[in-house]
Design a protein around this motif. Structure first.
Motif, PDB file in Angstrom:
ATOM      1  N   ILE A   6       0.869  -1.178   0.000  1.00 52.63           N
ATOM      2  CA  ILE A   6       0.000   0.000   0.000  1.00 52.63           C
ATOM      3  C   ILE A   6       0.899   1.220   0.000  1.00 52.63           C
ATOM      4  N   VAL A   7       0.685   2.079  -1.008  1.00 52.58           N
ATOM      5  CA  VAL A   7       1.516   3.268  -1.173  1.00 52.58           C
ATOM      6  C   VAL A   7       0.632   4.504  -1.220  1.00 52.58           C
ATOM      7  N   GLU A   8       1.220   5.653  -0.893  1.00 52.12           N
ATOM      8  CA  GLU A   8       0.494   6.915  -0.934  1.00 52.12           C
ATOM      9  C   GLU A   8       1.244   7.892  -1.823  1.00 52.12           C
ATOM     10  N   GLY A   9       0.465   8.759  -2.488  1.00 54.61           N
ATOM     11  CA  GLY A   9       1.084   9.765  -3.336  1.00 54.61           C
ATOM     12  C   GLY A   9       0.060  10.746  -3.861  1.00 54.61           C
ATOM     13  N   VAL A  10       0.572  11.749  -4.581  1.00 57.43           N
ATOM     14  CA  VAL A  10      -0.275  12.783  -5.176  1.00 57.43           C
ATOM     15  C   VAL A  10      -0.396  12.506  -6.669  1.00 57.43           C
ATOM     16  N   ILE A  11      -1.611  12.533  -7.178  1.00 59.62           N
ATOM     17  CA  ILE A  11      -1.859  12.315  -8.596  1.00 59.62           C
ATOM     18  C   ILE A  11      -1.369  13.548  -9.363  1.00 59.62           C
ATOM     19  N   THR A  12      -0.447  13.332 -10.283  1.00 62.00           N
ATOM     20  CA  THR A  12       0.139  14.449 -11.033  1.00 62.00           C
ATOM     21  C   THR A  12      -0.536  14.681 -12.377  1.00 62.00           C
ATOM     22  N   ARG A  13      -1.116  13.633 -12.958  1.00 58.86           N
ATOM     23  CA  ARG A  13      -1.839  13.809 -14.230  1.00 58.86           C
ATOM     24  C   ARG A  13      -2.853  12.690 -14.399  1.00 58.86           C
ATOM     25  N   VAL A  14      -3.847  12.960 -15.249  1.00 58.95           N
ATOM     26  CA  VAL A  14      -4.875  11.973 -15.579  1.00 58.95           C
ATOM     27  C   VAL A  14      -4.999  11.927 -17.091  1.00 58.95           C
TER      28      VAL A  14
END
Length: 125
Positions: A6-14
């Protein structure tokens, strides 16, 4: 990173078809049903040659632009993921997705026309 982590991060693009990308420890992780700027928790499912794929477990922090006054069924039904995004941002995101699809399929020079908004920014789906 391994299957099940399980990892966490910020979505940079879609990109189309609604796949978001984030970076974790220098590795790309791709997941569905997210918006740019969201901080998410993802369970890693697959390792590909140049990225990992996973499922969103939780949106830890919404993007700064997200609205709360969406449809009463949002996000449960899943029919309008972008509804919490301001309409002008929806149009720009969709424009960029369509342009990238055309650029990838048709590398020659062409003229990309403008996006024409709906007369109504809600209840038109």
């Amino acid at each position: 990173m391994r299957h099940g982590d399980i990892v966490e991060g910020v979505i940079t693009r879609v990109e189309f078809p609604n796949t978001g990308t984030m970076e974790v420890d220098g590795e790309r992780v791709i997941t569905k049903n997210v918006l740019p700027g969201q901080t998410v928790s993802v369970r890693v499912l697959k390792k590909r040659s140049n990225h990992y794929e996973g499922n969103v477990l939780e949106v830890i922090k919404k993007a700064d632009y997200e609205r709360e006054d969406c449809c009463e069924h949002y996000p449960a039904c899943g029919g309008c993921l972008y509804q919490s995004m301001p309409y002008d941002m929806q149009l720009e995101l969709k424009r960029a997705q369509v342009k990238k699809l055309i650029d990838d399929a048709y590398p020659e020079e062409y003229t990309f026309g403008p996006i024409h908004p709906s007369p109504s920014s809600s209840a038109y789906r």
